[in-house]
Design a protein around this motif. Structure first.
Motif, PDB file in Angstrom:
ATOM      1  N   ALA A 197       0.833  -1.209   0.000  1.00  0.00           N
ATOM      2  CA  ALA A 197       0.000   0.000   0.000  1.00  0.00           C
ATOM      3  C   ALA A 197       0.867   1.258   0.000  1.00  0.00           C
ATOM      4  O   ALA A 197       1.887   1.333   0.675  1.00  0.00           O
ATOM      5  CB  ALA A 197      -0.921   0.010   1.213  1.00  0.00           C
ATOM      6  N   SER A 198       0.413   2.240  -0.752  1.00  0.00           N
ATOM      7  CA  SER A 198       1.099   3.524  -0.832  1.00  0.00           C
ATOM      8  C   SER A 198       1.110   4.190   0.541  1.00  0.00           C
ATOM      9  O   SER A 198       0.116   4.172   1.267  1.00  0.00           O
ATOM     10  CB  SER A 198       0.350   4.385  -1.845  1.00  0.00           C
ATOM     11  OG  SER A 198       0.817   5.697  -1.809  1.00  0.00           O
ATOM     12  N   ASN A 199       2.255   4.760   0.912  1.00  0.00           N
ATOM     13  CA  ASN A 199       2.394   5.515   2.162  1.00  0.00           C
ATOM     14  C   ASN A 199       3.635   6.389   2.016  1.00  0.00           C
ATOM     15  O   ASN A 199       4.452   6.162   1.134  1.00  0.00           O
ATOM     16  CB  ASN A 199       2.474   4.565   3.365  1.00  0.00           C
ATOM     17  CG  ASN A 199       3.786   3.814   3.427  1.00  0.00           C
ATOM     18  OD1 ASN A 199       4.774   4.317   3.953  1.00  0.00           O
ATOM     19  ND2 ASN A 199       3.816   2.608   2.875  1.00  0.00           N
ATOM     20  N   PRO A 200       3.803   7.410   2.866  1.00  0.00           N
ATOM     21  CA  PRO A 200       4.931   8.339   2.681  1.00  0.00           C
ATOM     22  C   PRO A 200       6.289   7.778   3.093  1.00  0.00           C
ATOM     23  O   PRO A 200       7.306   8.427   2.891  1.00  0.00           O
ATOM     24  CB  PRO A 200       4.546   9.531   3.560  1.00  0.00           C
ATOM     25  CG  PRO A 200       3.627   8.971   4.580  1.00  0.00           C
ATOM     26  CD  PRO A 200       2.902   7.834   3.919  1.00  0.00           C
ATOM     27  N   ASP A 201       6.329   6.589   3.657  1.00  0.00           N
ATOM     28  CA  ASP A 201       7.570   6.066   4.218  1.00  0.00           C
ATOM     29  C   ASP A 201       8.274   5.089   3.269  1.00  0.00           C
ATOM     30  O   ASP A 201       9.264   5.433   2.658  1.00  0.00           O
ATOM     31  CB  ASP A 201       7.301   5.451   5.588  1.00  0.00           C
ATOM     32  CG  ASP A 201       6.656   6.468   6.528  1.00  0.00           C
ATOM     33  OD1 ASP A 201       7.209   7.572   6.658  1.00  0.00           O
ATOM     34  OD2 ASP A 201       5.602   6.170   7.101  1.00  0.00           O
ATOM     35  N   PHE A 202       7.756   3.899   3.129  1.00  0.00           N
ATOM     36  CA  PHE A 202       8.367   2.902   2.256  1.00  0.00           C
ATOM     37  C   PHE A 202       7.388   1.748   2.044  1.00  0.00           C
ATOM     38  O   PHE A 202       6.460   1.561   2.820  1.00  0.00           O
ATOM     39  CB  PHE A 202       9.696   2.377   2.833  1.00  0.00           C
ATOM     40  CG  PHE A 202       9.577   1.842   4.244  1.00  0.00           C
ATOM     41  CD1 PHE A 202       9.291   0.510   4.487  1.00  0.00           C
ATOM     42  CD2 PHE A 202       9.754   2.689   5.332  1.00  0.00           C
ATOM     43  CE1 PHE A 202       9.174   0.025   5.780  1.00  0.00           C
ATOM     44  CE2 PHE A 202       9.632   2.217   6.641  1.00  0.00           C
ATOM     45  CZ  PHE A 202       9.343   0.875   6.853  1.00  0.00           C
ATOM     46  N   THR A 203       7.592   0.991   0.989  1.00  0.00           N
ATOM     47  CA  THR A 203       6.821  -0.216   0.737  1.00  0.00           C
ATOM     48  C   THR A 203       7.805  -1.370   0.635  1.00  0.00           C
ATOM     49  O   THR A 203       9.020  -1.180   0.662  1.00  0.00           O
ATOM     50  CB  THR A 203       5.995  -0.119  -0.566  1.00  0.00           C
ATOM     51  OG1 THR A 203       6.885   0.128  -1.646  1.00  0.00           O
ATOM     52  CG2 THR A 203       4.941   0.975  -0.496  1.00  0.00           C
ATOM     53  N   GLY A 204       7.258  -2.568   0.514  1.00  0.00           N
ATOM     54  CA  GLY A 204       8.106  -3.745   0.367  1.00  0.00           C
ATOM     55  C   GLY A 204       8.035  -4.641   1.587  1.00  0.00           C
ATOM     56  O   GLY A 204       7.326  -4.362   2.553  1.00  0.00           O
ATOM     57  N   ASP A 205       8.781  -5.719   1.510  1.00  0.00           N
ATOM     58  CA  ASP A 205       8.727  -6.747   2.543  1.00  0.00           C
ATOM     59  C   ASP A 205       9.051  -6.223   3.927  1.00  0.00           C
ATOM     60  O   ASP A 205       9.855  -5.290   4.091  1.00  0.00           O
ATOM     61  CB  ASP A 205       9.712  -7.882   2.213  1.00  0.00           C
ATOM     62  CG  ASP A 205       9.284  -8.715   1.019  1.00  0.00           C
ATOM     63  OD1 ASP A 205       8.116  -8.599   0.591  1.00  0.00           O
ATOM     64  OD2 ASP A 205      10.126  -9.484   0.516  1.00  0.00           O
ATOM     65  N   ILE A 206       8.466  -6.862   4.912  1.00  0.00           N
ATOM     66  CA  ILE A 206       8.807  -6.639   6.309  1.00  0.00           C
ATOM     67  C   ILE A 206      10.197  -7.240   6.525  1.00  0.00           C
ATOM     68  O   ILE A 206      10.481  -8.334   6.041  1.00  0.00           O
ATOM     69  CB  ILE A 206       7.753  -7.317   7.214  1.00  0.00           C
ATOM     70  CG1 ILE A 206       6.420  -6.572   7.083  1.00  0.00           C
ATOM     71  CG2 ILE A 206       8.221  -7.386   8.652  1.00  0.00           C
ATOM     72  CD1 ILE A 206       5.261  -7.244   7.790  1.00  0.00           C
ATOM     73  N   ASN A 207      11.054  -6.524   7.245  1.00  0.00           N
ATOM     74  CA  ASN A 207      12.423  -6.985   7.470  1.00  0.00           C
ATOM     75  C   ASN A 207      12.586  -7.823   8.730  1.00  0.00           C
ATOM     76  O   ASN A 207      13.491  -8.637   8.822  1.00  0.00           O
ATOM     77  CB  ASN A 207      13.386  -5.797   7.583  1.00  0.00           C
ATOM     78  CG  ASN A 207      13.617  -5.128   6.245  1.00  0.00           C
ATOM     79  OD1 ASN A 207      13.298  -5.671   5.198  1.00  0.00           O
ATOM     80  ND2 ASN A 207      14.190  -3.941   6.291  1.00  0.00           N
ATOM     81  N   TRP A 208      11.744  -7.577   9.746  1.00  0.00           N
ATOM     82  CA  TRP A 208      11.937  -8.255  11.031  1.00  0.00           C
ATOM     83  C   TRP A 208      10.675  -8.099  11.871  1.00  0.00           C
ATOM     84  O   TRP A 208       9.733  -7.420  11.475  1.00  0.00           O
ATOM     85  CB  TRP A 208      13.150  -7.658  11.761  1.00  0.00           C
ATOM     86  CG  TRP A 208      13.711  -8.577  12.814  1.00  0.00           C
ATOM     87  CD1 TRP A 208      13.651  -8.395  14.159  1.00  0.00           C
ATOM     88  CD2 TRP A 208      14.393  -9.817  12.618  1.00  0.00           C
ATOM     89  NE1 TRP A 208      14.251  -9.443  14.808  1.00  0.00           N
ATOM     90  CE2 TRP A 208      14.727 -10.336  13.884  1.00  0.00           C
ATOM     91  CE3 TRP A 208      14.756 -10.557  11.479  1.00  0.00           C
ATOM     92  CZ2 TRP A 208      15.391 -11.549  14.064  1.00  0.00           C
ATOM     93  CZ3 TRP A 208      15.428 -11.759  11.664  1.00  0.00           C
ATOM     94  CH2 TRP A 208      15.742 -12.246  12.930  1.00  0.00           C
ATOM     95  N   ASN A 209      10.675  -8.728  13.041  1.00  0.00           N
ATOM     96  CA  ASN A 209       9.557  -8.628  13.979  1.00  0.00           C
ATOM     97  C   ASN A 209       9.374  -7.186  14.460  1.00  0.00           C
ATOM     98  O   ASN A 209      10.325  -6.422  14.523  1.00  0.00           O
ATOM     99  CB  ASN A 209       9.814  -9.521  15.200  1.00  0.00           C
ATOM    100  CG  ASN A 209      10.063 -10.956  14.807  1.00  0.00           C
ATOM    101  OD1 ASN A 209       9.265 -11.557  14.092  1.00  0.00           O
ATOM    102  ND2 ASN A 209      11.176 -11.515  15.252  1.00  0.00           N
TER     103      ASN A 209
END
Length: 161
Positions: free
Chosen positions: A118-130
């Motif tokens: 989803a579009s957001n002002p921060d970043f998209t893509g996979d979750i890196n960690w818990n």
């Protein structure tokens, strides 16, 4: 072939709580949501305390939902019952916990597939960690995304509530 329109916001999703109840996210319209992928055996596990504090202190503004996931380092090996017991006993967790889910990979839950793209002002893509955090506005739109190191009660996060 059936074509399904992509979700427009999180209110189009329902989840199953850790105790097996269906929860429509649309019931939280009018409040912000903080969605967090959690784990019981992680260096960030102590953030459960901050998430609980945030849930209590800002209950009029935001609903916290934790999603236990075993995707990173096998740090959430327990059953739903074990996870719930751990969270209540060690951190006094009363905020909503979802059933154990997958937040990345081929078996990613539909909600997290939406949140990571989803579009957001921060970043998209996979979750890196818990303990990555997704802040949803009162209309169900993703407005901010925070990596694991951002503490629940940090100024960075609280200022967005």
């Amino acid at each position: 072939m059936l074509m399904v329109a992509p979700a427009e916001n999180v209110y189009q999703f329902s989840i199953t709580s850790i105790d097996g109840k269906k929860v429509d996210l649309s019931q939280f319209k009018g409040k912000k949501l903080l969605i967090v992928n959690t784990a019981s055996k992680c260096g960030y596990t102590k953030q459960y305390a901050g998430l609980q504090e945030l849930a209590e202190k800002y209950a009029d503004k935001v609903v916290v939902i934790g999603f236990p996931a075993n995707n990173f380092g096998g740090q959430e090996p327990g059953s739903n019952e074990e996870i719930q017991g751990f969270c209540e006993k060690n951190y006094g967790v009363t905020f909503l916990l979802a059933e154990k889910s997958s937040v990345t990979g081929d078996d990613i839950s539909p909600l997290f597939k939406y949140l990571t793209t989803a579009s957001n002002p921060d970043f998209t893509g996979d979750i890196n960690w818990n303990f990555e955090k997704f802040l949803i506005d009162e209309q169900g739109n993703l407005i901010h995304r925070f990596r694991s190191k951002v503490e629940p009660m940090s100024r960075e996060l609280i200022s967005e509530l």
